[in-house]
Design a protein around this motif. Structure first.
Motif, PDB file in Angstrom:
ATOM      1  N   HIS A 176      -5.494 -20.769  22.905  1.00  0.00           N
ATOM      2  CA  HIS A 176      -4.901 -20.166  24.088  1.00  0.00           C
ATOM      3  C   HIS A 176      -5.842 -20.493  25.246  1.00  0.00           C
ATOM      4  O   HIS A 176      -7.045 -20.695  25.057  1.00  0.00           O
ATOM      5  CB  HIS A 176      -4.758 -18.641  23.944  1.00  0.00           C
ATOM      6  N   CYS A 177      -5.289 -20.582  26.428  1.00  0.00           N
ATOM      7  CA  CYS A 177      -6.125 -20.897  27.584  1.00  0.00           C
ATOM      8  C   CYS A 177      -5.644 -20.078  28.762  1.00  0.00           C
ATOM      9  O   CYS A 177      -4.425 -20.010  29.001  1.00  0.00           O
ATOM     10  CB  CYS A 177      -6.065 -22.395  27.889  1.00  0.00           C
ATOM     11  N   ALA A 178      -6.593 -19.455  29.453  1.00  0.00           N
ATOM     12  CA  ALA A 178      -6.248 -18.521  30.534  1.00  0.00           C
ATOM     13  C   ALA A 178      -5.272 -17.468  30.019  1.00  0.00           C
ATOM     14  O   ALA A 178      -4.413 -16.984  30.758  1.00  0.00           O
ATOM     15  CB  ALA A 178      -5.647 -19.280  31.728  1.00  0.00           C
ATOM     16  N   GLY A 179      -5.413 -17.134  28.734  1.00  0.00           N
ATOM     17  CA  GLY A 179      -4.572 -16.118  28.123  1.00  0.00           C
ATOM     18  C   GLY A 179      -3.245 -16.635  27.605  1.00  0.00           C
ATOM     19  O   GLY A 179      -2.524 -15.914  26.907  1.00  0.00           O
ATOM     20  N   VAL A 180      -2.895 -17.868  27.915  1.00  0.00           N
ATOM     21  CA  VAL A 180      -1.590 -18.399  27.497  1.00  0.00           C
ATOM     22  C   VAL A 180      -1.717 -19.053  26.124  1.00  0.00           C
ATOM     23  O   VAL A 180      -2.503 -19.988  25.954  1.00  0.00           O
ATOM     24  CB  VAL A 180      -1.067 -19.430  28.520  1.00  0.00           C
ATOM     25  N   PRO A 181      -0.971 -18.586  25.137  1.00  0.00           N
ATOM     26  CA  PRO A 181      -1.052 -19.172  23.799  1.00  0.00           C
ATOM     27  C   PRO A 181      -0.322 -20.497  23.720  1.00  0.00           C
ATOM     28  O   PRO A 181       0.439 -20.866  24.608  1.00  0.00           O
ATOM     29  CB  PRO A 181      -0.359 -18.119  22.925  1.00  0.00           C
ATOM     30  N   GLY A 182      -0.572 -21.198  22.639  1.00  0.00           N
ATOM     31  CA  GLY A 182       0.151 -22.448  22.390  1.00  0.00           C
ATOM     32  C   GLY A 182      -0.551 -23.681  22.914  1.00  0.00           C
ATOM     33  O   GLY A 182       0.028 -24.766  22.915  1.00  0.00           O
ATOM     34  N   ILE A 183      -1.783 -23.529  23.324  1.00  0.00           N
ATOM     35  CA  ILE A 183      -2.525 -24.688  23.811  1.00  0.00           C
ATOM     36  C   ILE A 183      -4.006 -24.414  23.613  1.00  0.00           C
ATOM     37  O   ILE A 183      -4.465 -23.282  23.790  1.00  0.00           O
ATOM     38  CB  ILE A 183      -2.187 -24.996  25.285  1.00  0.00           C
ATOM     39  N   TRP A 184      -4.743 -25.455  23.220  1.00  0.00           N
ATOM     40  CA  TRP A 184      -6.189 -25.288  23.015  1.00  0.00           C
ATOM     41  C   TRP A 184      -6.895 -25.304  24.356  1.00  0.00           C
ATOM     42  O   TRP A 184      -6.558 -26.095  25.234  1.00  0.00           O
ATOM     43  CB  TRP A 184      -6.722 -26.436  22.142  1.00  0.00           C
ATOM     44  N   ARG A 195     -26.314 -21.707  20.573  1.00  0.00           N
ATOM     45  CA  ARG A 195     -26.872 -20.680  21.452  1.00  0.00           C
ATOM     46  C   ARG A 195     -26.529 -21.045  22.899  1.00  0.00           C
ATOM     47  O   ARG A 195     -26.802 -22.157  23.354  1.00  0.00           O
ATOM     48  CB  ARG A 195     -28.371 -20.576  21.240  1.00  0.00           C
ATOM     49  N   THR A 196     -25.917 -20.109  23.592  1.00  0.00           N
ATOM     50  CA  THR A 196     -25.458 -20.381  24.956  1.00  0.00           C
ATOM     51  C   THR A 196     -26.324 -19.635  25.966  1.00  0.00           C
ATOM     52  O   THR A 196     -27.063 -18.719  25.610  1.00  0.00           O
ATOM     53  CB  THR A 196     -24.007 -19.914  25.127  1.00  0.00           C
ATOM     54  N   GLY A 197     -26.187 -20.048  27.216  1.00  0.00           N
ATOM     55  CA  GLY A 197     -26.939 -19.396  28.272  1.00  0.00           C
ATOM     56  C   GLY A 197     -26.602 -17.923  28.403  1.00  0.00           C
ATOM     57  O   GLY A 197     -27.451 -17.099  28.727  1.00  0.00           O
ATOM     58  N   SER A 198     -25.350 -17.602  28.118  1.00  0.00           N
ATOM     59  CA  SER A 198     -24.923 -16.209  28.239  1.00  0.00           C
ATOM     60  C   SER A 198     -25.360 -15.380  27.036  1.00  0.00           C
ATOM     61  O   SER A 198     -25.309 -14.150  27.079  1.00  0.00           O
ATOM     62  CB  SER A 198     -23.393 -16.146  28.371  1.00  0.00           C
ATOM     63  N   GLY A 199     -25.753 -16.058  25.969  1.00  0.00           N
ATOM     64  CA  GLY A 199     -26.108 -15.336  24.750  1.00  0.00           C
ATOM     65  C   GLY A 199     -24.896 -14.903  23.946  1.00  0.00           C
ATOM     66  O   GLY A 199     -25.027 -14.287  22.895  1.00  0.00           O
ATOM     67  N   GLU A 200     -23.728 -15.228  24.446  1.00  0.00           N
ATOM     68  CA  GLU A 200     -22.486 -14.805  23.792  1.00  0.00           C
ATOM     69  C   GLU A 200     -21.756 -16.018  23.217  1.00  0.00           C
ATOM     70  O   GLU A 200     -22.055 -17.158  23.552  1.00  0.00           O
ATOM     71  CB  GLU A 200     -21.575 -14.108  24.807  1.00  0.00           C
ATOM     72  N   PRO A 221     -13.345  -9.362  22.038  1.00  0.00           N
ATOM     73  CA  PRO A 221     -13.367  -9.676  23.474  1.00  0.00           C
ATOM     74  C   PRO A 221     -13.704 -11.140  23.710  1.00  0.00           C
ATOM     75  O   PRO A 221     -14.520 -11.733  22.995  1.00  0.00           O
ATOM     76  CB  PRO A 221     -14.488  -8.758  23.998  1.00  0.00           C
ATOM     77  N   VAL A 222     -13.078 -11.709  24.723  1.00  0.00           N
ATOM     78  CA  VAL A 222     -13.380 -13.088  25.099  1.00  0.00           C
ATOM     79  C   VAL A 222     -14.648 -13.068  25.925  1.00  0.00           C
ATOM     80  O   VAL A 222     -14.689 -12.481  27.009  1.00  0.00           O
ATOM     81  CB  VAL A 222     -12.209 -13.697  25.894  1.00  0.00           C
ATOM     82  N   THR A 223     -15.687 -13.702  25.403  1.00  0.00           N
ATOM     83  CA  THR A 223     -17.000 -13.612  26.027  1.00  0.00           C
ATOM     84  C   THR A 223     -17.398 -14.887  26.764  1.00  0.00           C
ATOM     85  O   THR A 223     -18.487 -14.972  27.310  1.00  0.00           O
ATOM     86  CB  THR A 223     -18.063 -13.282  24.963  1.00  0.00           C
ATOM     87  N   ASP A 224     -16.519 -15.873  26.766  1.00  0.00           N
ATOM     88  CA  ASP A 224     -16.770 -17.062  27.583  1.00  0.00           C
ATOM     89  C   ASP A 224     -16.506 -16.669  29.032  1.00  0.00           C
ATOM     90  O   ASP A 224     -15.379 -16.279  29.362  1.00  0.00           O
ATOM     91  CB  ASP A 224     -15.819 -18.187  27.135  1.00  0.00           C
ATOM     92  N   PRO A 225     -17.504 -16.767  29.900  1.00  0.00           N
ATOM     93  CA  PRO A 225     -17.325 -16.249  31.263  1.00  0.00           C
ATOM     94  C   PRO A 225     -16.162 -16.898  32.010  1.00  0.00           C
ATOM     95  O   PRO A 225     -15.397 -16.207  32.695  1.00  0.00           O
ATOM     96  CB  PRO A 225     -18.659 -16.571  31.945  1.00  0.00           C
ATOM     97  N   MET A 226     -16.018 -18.215  31.850  1.00  0.00           N
ATOM     98  CA  MET A 226     -14.957 -18.887  32.605  1.00  0.00           C
ATOM     99  C   MET A 226     -13.594 -18.500  32.055  1.00  0.00           C
ATOM    100  O   MET A 226     -12.646 -18.271  32.794  1.00  0.00           O
ATOM    101  CB  MET A 226     -15.145 -20.409  32.529  1.00  0.00           C
ATOM    102  N   GLU A 227     -13.504 -18.451  30.726  1.00  0.00           N
ATOM    103  CA  GLU A 227     -12.228 -18.102  30.124  1.00  0.00           C
ATOM    104  C   GLU A 227     -11.873 -16.646  30.419  1.00  0.00           C
ATOM    105  O   GLU A 227     -10.718 -16.319  30.682  1.00  0.00           O
ATOM    106  CB  GLU A 227     -12.256 -18.354  28.614  1.00  0.00           C
ATOM    107  N   ALA A 228     -12.851 -15.783  30.385  1.00  0.00           N
ATOM    108  CA  ALA A 228     -12.581 -14.374  30.688  1.00  0.00           C
ATOM    109  C   ALA A 228     -12.041 -14.227  32.111  1.00  0.00           C
ATOM    110  O   ALA A 228     -11.097 -13.461  32.351  1.00  0.00           O
ATOM    111  CB  ALA A 228     -13.853 -13.544  30.509  1.00  0.00           C
TER     112      ALA A 228
END
Lengths: 68, 255
Positions: A60-68, B40-45, B235-242
């Motif tokens: 999922h990407c940016a919360g949207v499922p169905g894509i890596w 190991r990432t800069g964020s530690g997550e 929880p999604v801990t990747d800062p950009m993805e979050a």
């Protein structure tokens, strides 16, 4: 370079054509066959003696499922 | 994830001498902790993606743990060359045999959509029936006709198949919708079917499958517009993805 992992931490084709390919239309080529859990993959690697290619990703990407 | 490497023929060919494990970030606590130790990432997550190569016993790393294959190998040719050289150092003692299942049907449907592949579900009335179907699928999964063509899952709970319209016990080959939230049955073989009947259903599923012509931008845009949102277990801990997820949430609240 080899880095040793703590033992506890380790606890967690070319696509050859089918022999009857003439009878089957394959819309997409065969890809990598993935184990999707750590336990099953490590178990198989130990059993088969094959090295491990380990990836992780989110389907999922940016919360949207169905894509890596 | 750098799909451009993973879809290259030379990488796919090299993968046949490996056990390839692709974990789903944020869906399993133990796996998440393991991945944090690998990379190991800069964020530690845990961040969205991790890549590494390990020995067969998983006790030693043959590469550093990095965020992706490009960081590890540079390009697909480099990845394939490294994998081929590595495979020569190990003598395979057996061929893969276990069914490479995703943990749940829900996850598997999303993975199948993401992979643009059909989903195969071993659906049994009880665990014993599932085991029988699983064993039959294992005989097919690693052969040249079917390797790398399906995502697999199993269940003995009819409710797990609700997004796909349900089905009778047996082997079900399913076309996921583009967001991996629903599916339609392409082919099936009933419980008690012979190995030949199951393989015929798999072939029928491959022939009937329609790959989705999706582009990243259009898919995410359409997903936001349609209110599609994947809830992760962790929880999604990747800062950009979050941050991207939060923007997606805002779009859902304020269409």
């Amino acid at each position: 370079m080899i880095r040793r992992l703590l033992p506890a931490a380790a606890a967690l084709a070319l696509a050859a054509p089918a022999s009857d390919a003439a009878q089957t239309v394959s819309p997409t080529p065969a890809g990598i066959q993935w184990y999707a859990t750590l336990v099953s993959g490590i178990r198989e690697a130990k059993r088969t003696g094959r090295p491990i290619l380990l990836l992780s990703a989110a389907p999922h990407c940016a919360g949207v499922p169905g894509i890596w | 994830m750098d799909r451009s490497f993973l879809s290259r023929p030379e990488v796919i060919a090299a993968s046949r001498n490996f056990v390839c494990i692709r974990l789903l970030s944020y869906e399993n606590k133990q796996e998440a902790e393991y991945l944090k130790r690998i990379c190991r990432t800069g964020s530690g997550e845990l961040e969205n993606t991790v890549a590494a190569v390990l020995t067969p016993d998983a006790r030693q790393m043959l590469t550093y743990g990095r965020r992706g294959t490009r960081e590890l190998f540079g390009d697909a040719a480099g990845m394939a060359a490294f994998m081929n050289q590595t495979a020569k150092k190990y003598t395979a003692t057996a061929t893969p045999a276990d069914l490479p299942e995703v943990a749940t049907v829900r996850l598997a449907l999303d993975v199948a959509a993401s992979d643009n592949q059909p989903l195969v579900v071993a659906y049994g009335a009880d665990e014993a029936a599932v085991k029988t179907l699983r064993q039959q699928l294992e005989k097919a999964a690693w052969g040249q006709s079917f390797i790398g063509r399906f995502v697999y899952a199993s269940t003995n709970a009819a409710k797990d198949l609700a997004p796909t319209g349900g089905g009778n016990p047996g082997v079900l080959v399913i076309q996921p919708d583009k967001f991996g939230q629903k599916g339609t049955l392409l082919a099936s073989a009933p419980a008690g079917a012979s190995q030949a009947e199951i393989e015929a259903a798999l072939k029928k599923g491959i022939a009937a499958f329609k790959p989705d012509d999706k582009s990243f931008g259009n898919h995410v845009r359409a997903g936001h517009q349609q209110g599609q949102f994947w809830e992760t277990l962790l929880p999604v801990t990747d800062p950009m993805e979050a941050a991207a997820r939060e923007r997606g949430r805002q779009m859902r609240r304020n269409p």
